[in-house]
Enzyme design. Structure first.
Site, mmCIF file in Angstrom:
data_model
loop_
_atom_site.group_PDB
_atom_site.id
_atom_site.type_symbol
_atom_site.label_atom_id
_atom_site.label_comp_id
_atom_site.label_asym_id
_atom_site.label_seq_id
_atom_site.Cartn_x
_atom_site.Cartn_y
_atom_site.Cartn_z
ATOM 1 N N TYR A 18 65.158 70.709 25.568
ATOM 2 C CA TYR A 18 64.912 72.023 26.188
ATOM 3 C C TYR A 18 63.782 71.937 27.210
ATOM 4 O O TYR A 18 62.873 71.118 27.070
ATOM 5 C CB TYR A 18 64.496 73.053 25.129
ATOM 6 C CG TYR A 18 65.427 73.178 23.956
ATOM 7 C CD1 TYR A 18 66.740 73.626 24.118
ATOM 8 C CD2 TYR A 18 64.993 72.861 22.665
ATOM 9 C CE1 TYR A 18 67.592 73.747 23.032
ATOM 10 C CE2 TYR A 18 65.838 72.980 21.570
ATOM 11 C CZ TYR A 18 67.131 73.424 21.761
ATOM 12 O OH TYR A 18 67.975 73.540 20.679
ATOM 13 N N LYS A 78 79.279 78.093 18.299
ATOM 14 C CA LYS A 78 78.048 78.043 17.509
ATOM 15 C C LYS A 78 77.470 79.437 17.445
ATOM 16 O O LYS A 78 77.796 80.286 18.279
ATOM 17 C CB LYS A 78 77.005 77.141 18.192
ATOM 18 C CG LYS A 78 77.408 75.683 18.220
ATOM 19 C CD LYS A 78 76.328 74.855 18.892
ATOM 20 C CE LYS A 78 76.707 73.383 18.774
ATOM 21 N NZ LYS A 78 75.619 72.479 18.803
ATOM 22 N N CYS A 128 74.164 79.908 17.790
ATOM 23 C CA CYS A 128 73.001 79.811 18.662
ATOM 24 C C CYS A 128 73.176 80.696 19.895
ATOM 25 O O CYS A 128 74.203 80.576 20.561
ATOM 26 C CB CYS A 128 72.826 78.344 19.081
ATOM 27 S SG CYS A 128 71.418 78.069 20.152
HETATM 28 ZN ZN LIG Z 1 71.704 76.143 21.287
#
Ligand SMILES: [Zn+2]
Length: 126
Positions: free
Chosen positions: A39, A121, A123
């Protein structure tokens, strides 16, 4: 600078209230064979924003969309039983909003997305 037209939001998939930092994620990602944290920014529980991978480098966070995006991760995303939950604290919400606004000022063509738009997902759990 590489072309950036997306800001993609993630969670760390760690449990509500547990404090982790970019350094922890860097360690986890290196264990998984990445050169460093995947990230570009990490938003801590208290709203502090830490830098991860430099923006000039392609991230490692969203399969198929890394070359032209910025990956932003907030700490949390799971309840105490490990189920997906929007655990963002008030400072995290404020910090995310400000970070996104700053990035959109710098990259006016960038649209904001969630990881779950590109992968099956939960997320970022919101
Ligand atoms: Zn993610």
């Amino acid at each position: 600078m590489r072309r950036i037209d997306m800001i993609i939001l993630h969670c760390s998939a760690t449990k509500e209230g547990q404090h982790f930092t970019a350094k922890d994620i860097d360690y986890w990602h290196r264990l998984r064979g990445y050169t460093m944290i995947g990230y570009h920014f990490v938003v801590l529980l208290d709203g502090r924003v830490e830098e991860g991978r430099p923006l000039t480098m392609v991230g490692a966070h969203t399969y198929g969309h890394n070359t032209h995006s910025i990956g932003v991760c907030y700490i949390g995303g799971l309840d105490i039983d490990g189920n997906a939950k929007d655990t963002r604290t008030v400072p995290q919400r404020q910090a995310l909003e400000k970070l996104i606004a700053d990035l959109q000022q710098r990259f006016p063509n960038a649209t904001v997305h969630k990881h779950n738009e590109f992968a099956n997902k939960d997320c970022p759990s919101f």
